[in-house]
Scaffold this motif. Sequence first.
Motif, PDB file in Angstrom:
ATOM      1  N   ILE A 183     -21.848 -71.750 163.836  1.00  0.00           N
ATOM      2  CA  ILE A 183     -21.580 -71.084 162.568  1.00  0.00           C
ATOM      3  C   ILE A 183     -20.371 -71.730 161.908  1.00  0.00           C
ATOM      4  CG2 ILE A 183     -20.906 -68.901 161.486  1.00  0.00           C
ATOM      5  CD1 ILE A 183     -22.433 -67.507 163.791  1.00  0.00           C
ATOM      6  N   ASP A 184     -20.533 -72.145 160.682  1.00  0.00           N
ATOM      7  CA  ASP A 184     -19.469 -72.777 159.894  1.00  0.00           C
ATOM      8  C   ASP A 184     -18.867 -74.012 160.552  1.00  0.00           C
ATOM      9  OD1 ASP A 184     -19.724 -70.937 157.845  1.00  0.00           O
ATOM     10  OD2 ASP A 184     -18.288 -69.568 158.752  1.00  0.00           O
ATOM     11  N   ALA A 185     -19.623 -74.671 161.442  1.00  0.00           N
ATOM     12  CA  ALA A 185     -19.097 -75.865 162.102  1.00  0.00           C
ATOM     13  C   ALA A 185     -18.859 -76.998 161.114  1.00  0.00           C
ATOM     14  CB  ALA A 185     -20.055 -76.322 163.203  1.00  0.00           C
ATOM     15  N   ASP A 186     -19.602 -76.983 160.001  1.00  0.00           N
ATOM     16  CA  ASP A 186     -19.432 -78.047 159.011  1.00  0.00           C
ATOM     17  C   ASP A 186     -18.610 -77.588 157.809  1.00  0.00           C
ATOM     18  OD1 ASP A 186     -21.291 -76.382 157.873  1.00  0.00           O
ATOM     19  OD2 ASP A 186     -22.718 -77.963 157.373  1.00  0.00           O
ATOM     20  N   ALA A 187     -17.858 -76.524 157.974  1.00  0.00           N
ATOM     21  CA  ALA A 187     -17.082 -75.973 156.855  1.00  0.00           C
ATOM     22  C   ALA A 187     -16.027 -76.945 156.338  1.00  0.00           C
ATOM     23  CB  ALA A 187     -16.419 -74.655 157.271  1.00  0.00           C
ATOM     24  N   HIS A 188     -15.577 -77.859 157.187  1.00  0.00           N
ATOM     25  CA  HIS A 188     -14.540 -78.805 156.757  1.00  0.00           C
ATOM     26  C   HIS A 188     -15.109 -80.041 156.055  1.00  0.00           C
ATOM     27  CE1 HIS A 188     -15.778 -80.691 160.504  1.00  0.00           C
ATOM     28  NE2 HIS A 188     -15.249 -81.805 160.035  1.00  0.00           N
ATOM     29  N   ARG A 222     -25.850 -89.011 173.100  1.00  0.00           N
ATOM     30  CA  ARG A 222     -24.643 -88.738 173.856  1.00  0.00           C
ATOM     31  C   ARG A 222     -24.732 -89.361 175.244  1.00  0.00           C
ATOM     32  NH1 ARG A 222     -20.424 -85.302 173.161  1.00  0.00           N
ATOM     33  NH2 ARG A 222     -21.365 -84.142 171.478  1.00  0.00           N
ATOM     34  N   ARG A 223     -24.756 -90.686 175.276  1.00  0.00           N
ATOM     35  CA  ARG A 223     -24.723 -91.390 176.559  1.00  0.00           C
ATOM     36  C   ARG A 223     -23.310 -91.303 177.098  1.00  0.00           C
ATOM     37  NH1 ARG A 223     -27.529 -96.647 174.193  1.00  0.00           N
ATOM     38  NH2 ARG A 223     -25.565 -96.582 173.103  1.00  0.00           N
ATOM     39  N   HIS A 224     -23.176 -91.287 178.410  1.00  0.00           N
ATOM     40  CA  HIS A 224     -21.845 -91.131 179.002  1.00  0.00           C
ATOM     41  C   HIS A 224     -20.929 -92.301 178.644  1.00  0.00           C
ATOM     42  CE1 HIS A 224     -18.652 -89.866 181.601  1.00  0.00           C
ATOM     43  NE2 HIS A 224     -18.646 -91.064 182.142  1.00  0.00           N
ATOM     44  N   ALA A 225     -21.422 -93.508 178.784  1.00  0.00           N
ATOM     45  CA  ALA A 225     -20.552 -94.668 178.575  1.00  0.00           C
ATOM     46  C   ALA A 225     -20.361 -95.004 177.099  1.00  0.00           C
ATOM     47  CB  ALA A 225     -21.116 -95.877 179.313  1.00  0.00           C
ATOM     48  N   GLU A 226     -21.425 -94.979 176.332  1.00  0.00           N
ATOM     49  CA  GLU A 226     -21.333 -95.400 174.937  1.00  0.00           C
ATOM     50  C   GLU A 226     -22.151 -94.494 174.030  1.00  0.00           C
ATOM     51  OE1 GLU A 226     -22.317 -99.486 174.375  1.00  0.00           O
ATOM     52  OE2 GLU A 226     -21.176-100.118 176.108  1.00  0.00           O
ATOM     53  N   PRO A 227     -21.664 -93.316 173.725  1.00  0.00           N
ATOM     54  CA  PRO A 227     -22.411 -92.470 172.801  1.00  0.00           C
ATOM     55  C   PRO A 227     -22.431 -93.126 171.425  1.00  0.00           C
ATOM     56  CG  PRO A 227     -20.348 -91.428 173.459  1.00  0.00           C
ATOM     57  CD  PRO A 227     -20.444 -92.719 174.185  1.00  0.00           C
ATOM     58  N   GLN A 228     -23.508 -92.904 170.686  1.00  0.00           N
ATOM     59  CA  GLN A 228     -23.571 -93.487 169.359  1.00  0.00           C
ATOM     60  C   GLN A 228     -24.518 -92.725 168.457  1.00  0.00           C
ATOM     61  OE1 GLN A 228     -24.911 -97.511 169.403  1.00  0.00           O
ATOM     62  NE2 GLN A 228     -26.867 -97.055 170.292  1.00  0.00           N
ATOM     63  N   ILE A 229     -24.348 -92.952 167.180  1.00  0.00           N
ATOM     64  CA  ILE A 229     -25.199 -92.391 166.140  1.00  0.00           C
ATOM     65  C   ILE A 229     -26.153 -93.501 165.715  1.00  0.00           C
ATOM     66  CG2 ILE A 229     -25.230 -91.496 163.786  1.00  0.00           C
ATOM     67  CD1 ILE A 229     -22.337 -90.454 164.378  1.00  0.00           C
ATOM     68  N   ILE A 230     -27.439 -93.175 165.642  1.00  0.00           N
ATOM     69  CA  ILE A 230     -28.457 -94.130 165.196  1.00  0.00           C
ATOM     70  C   ILE A 230     -29.011 -93.630 163.873  1.00  0.00           C
ATOM     71  CG2 ILE A 230     -30.635 -95.285 165.706  1.00  0.00           C
ATOM     72  CD1 ILE A 230     -28.534 -95.961 167.763  1.00  0.00           C
ATOM     73  N   VAL A 231     -28.813 -94.381 162.801  1.00  0.00           N
ATOM     74  CA  VAL A 231     -29.366 -94.035 161.491  1.00  0.00           C
ATOM     75  C   VAL A 231     -30.765 -94.629 161.421  1.00  0.00           C
ATOM     76  CG1 VAL A 231     -29.127 -94.263 159.000  1.00  0.00           C
ATOM     77  CG2 VAL A 231     -27.086 -94.004 160.422  1.00  0.00           C
ATOM     78  N   THR A 232     -31.758 -93.755 161.209  1.00  0.00           N
ATOM     79  CA  THR A 232     -33.143 -94.206 161.160  1.00  0.00           C
ATOM     80  C   THR A 232     -33.704 -94.257 159.754  1.00  0.00           C
ATOM     81  OG1 THR A 232     -33.931 -91.960 161.585  1.00  0.00           O
ATOM     82  CG2 THR A 232     -33.661 -93.420 163.500  1.00  0.00           C
ATOM     83  N   ASP A 233     -33.038 -93.593 158.810  1.00  0.00           N
ATOM     84  CA  ASP A 233     -33.518 -93.602 157.427  1.00  0.00           C
ATOM     85  C   ASP A 233     -32.338 -93.376 156.495  1.00  0.00           C
ATOM     86  OD1 ASP A 233     -35.334 -93.704 155.292  1.00  0.00           O
ATOM     87  OD2 ASP A 233     -35.789 -91.566 155.412  1.00  0.00           O
ATOM     88  N   LEU A 257     -19.180 -88.635 159.808  1.00  0.00           N
ATOM     89  CA  LEU A 257     -20.025 -88.506 160.995  1.00  0.00           C
ATOM     90  C   LEU A 257     -19.410 -89.133 162.236  1.00  0.00           C
ATOM     91  CD1 LEU A 257     -23.510 -89.269 159.401  1.00  0.00           C
ATOM     92  CD2 LEU A 257     -22.616 -87.031 160.105  1.00  0.00           C
ATOM     93  N   ILE A 258     -18.841 -90.321 162.101  1.00  0.00           N
ATOM     94  CA  ILE A 258     -18.334 -90.999 163.303  1.00  0.00           C
ATOM     95  C   ILE A 258     -17.032 -90.393 163.819  1.00  0.00           C
ATOM     96  CG2 ILE A 258     -19.498 -93.168 162.758  1.00  0.00           C
ATOM     97  CD1 ILE A 258     -16.689 -94.312 162.047  1.00  0.00           C
ATOM     98  N   THR A 259     -16.354 -89.587 163.016  1.00  0.00           N
ATOM     99  CA  THR A 259     -15.106 -88.970 163.468  1.00  0.00           C
ATOM    100  C   THR A 259     -15.270 -87.499 163.856  1.00  0.00           C
ATOM    101  OG1 THR A 259     -14.461 -88.475 161.188  1.00  0.00           O
ATOM    102  CG2 THR A 259     -13.666 -90.551 162.127  1.00  0.00           C
ATOM    103  N   ALA A 260     -16.462 -86.957 163.703  1.00  0.00           N
ATOM    104  CA  ALA A 260     -16.698 -85.557 164.053  1.00  0.00           C
ATOM    105  C   ALA A 260     -16.773 -85.398 165.569  1.00  0.00           C
ATOM    106  CB  ALA A 260     -17.999 -85.072 163.428  1.00  0.00           C
ATOM    107  N   VAL A 261     -16.192 -84.334 166.089  1.00  0.00           N
ATOM    108  CA  VAL A 261     -16.287 -84.064 167.523  1.00  0.00           C
ATOM    109  C   VAL A 261     -17.755 -83.904 167.914  1.00  0.00           C
ATOM    110  CG1 VAL A 261     -15.720 -82.415 169.349  1.00  0.00           C
ATOM    111  CG2 VAL A 261     -13.996 -83.057 167.658  1.00  0.00           C
ATOM    112  N   ASP A 262     -18.540 -83.233 167.085  1.00  0.00           N
ATOM    113  CA  ASP A 262     -19.980 -83.087 167.290  1.00  0.00           C
ATOM    114  C   ASP A 262     -20.671 -83.495 165.993  1.00  0.00           C
ATOM    115  OD1 ASP A 262     -22.614 -82.387 167.681  1.00  0.00           O
ATOM    116  OD2 ASP A 262     -22.201 -80.321 168.232  1.00  0.00           O
ATOM    117  N   PRO A 263     -21.247 -84.694 165.920  1.00  0.00           N
ATOM    118  CA  PRO A 263     -21.884 -85.154 164.683  1.00  0.00           C
ATOM    119  C   PRO A 263     -23.075 -84.306 164.235  1.00  0.00           C
ATOM    120  CG  PRO A 263     -21.547 -86.987 166.188  1.00  0.00           C
ATOM    121  CD  PRO A 263     -21.251 -85.735 166.944  1.00  0.00           C
TER     122      PRO A 263
END
Length: 109
Positions: free
Chosen positions: A53-58, A94-105, A42-48
């Motif tokens: 279509i098939d964006a998660d094929a890899h 996707r904040r401009h300065a510090e985008p981040q992933i927030i795990v809620t569950d 997730l943290i290395t994906a261009v778009d988490p």
Amino acid sequence: MTEEPHHPRPPWQMDWTAEARHTFDTMPTDGRQLVVAARAELITAVDPYYRGIDADAHLPHWISVRPLTSTSPGGEHIADLAGGRGWLIYTFIRRHAEPQIIVTDAFWA
């Protein structure tokens, strides 16, 4: 010389709600290992959110990503792990300065 605008790129930051972090910390070793591997994806994906279509094929065969609600494709997403044996629910901010992933569950059976 003009400076090009900065567009944040991976790796993204990942933060956890207290409850999700507690669940992760109390998972058995096999669950924690799979969650750590999913985190790396997730943290290395261009778009988490793996949109398109098939964006998660890899992605490895043991993880799939989809919107939690089909009516909110830009909202919370779920990363199903090991055929539904576990999951992470997260939001990508996707904040401009510090985008981040927030795990809620987090869950592991």
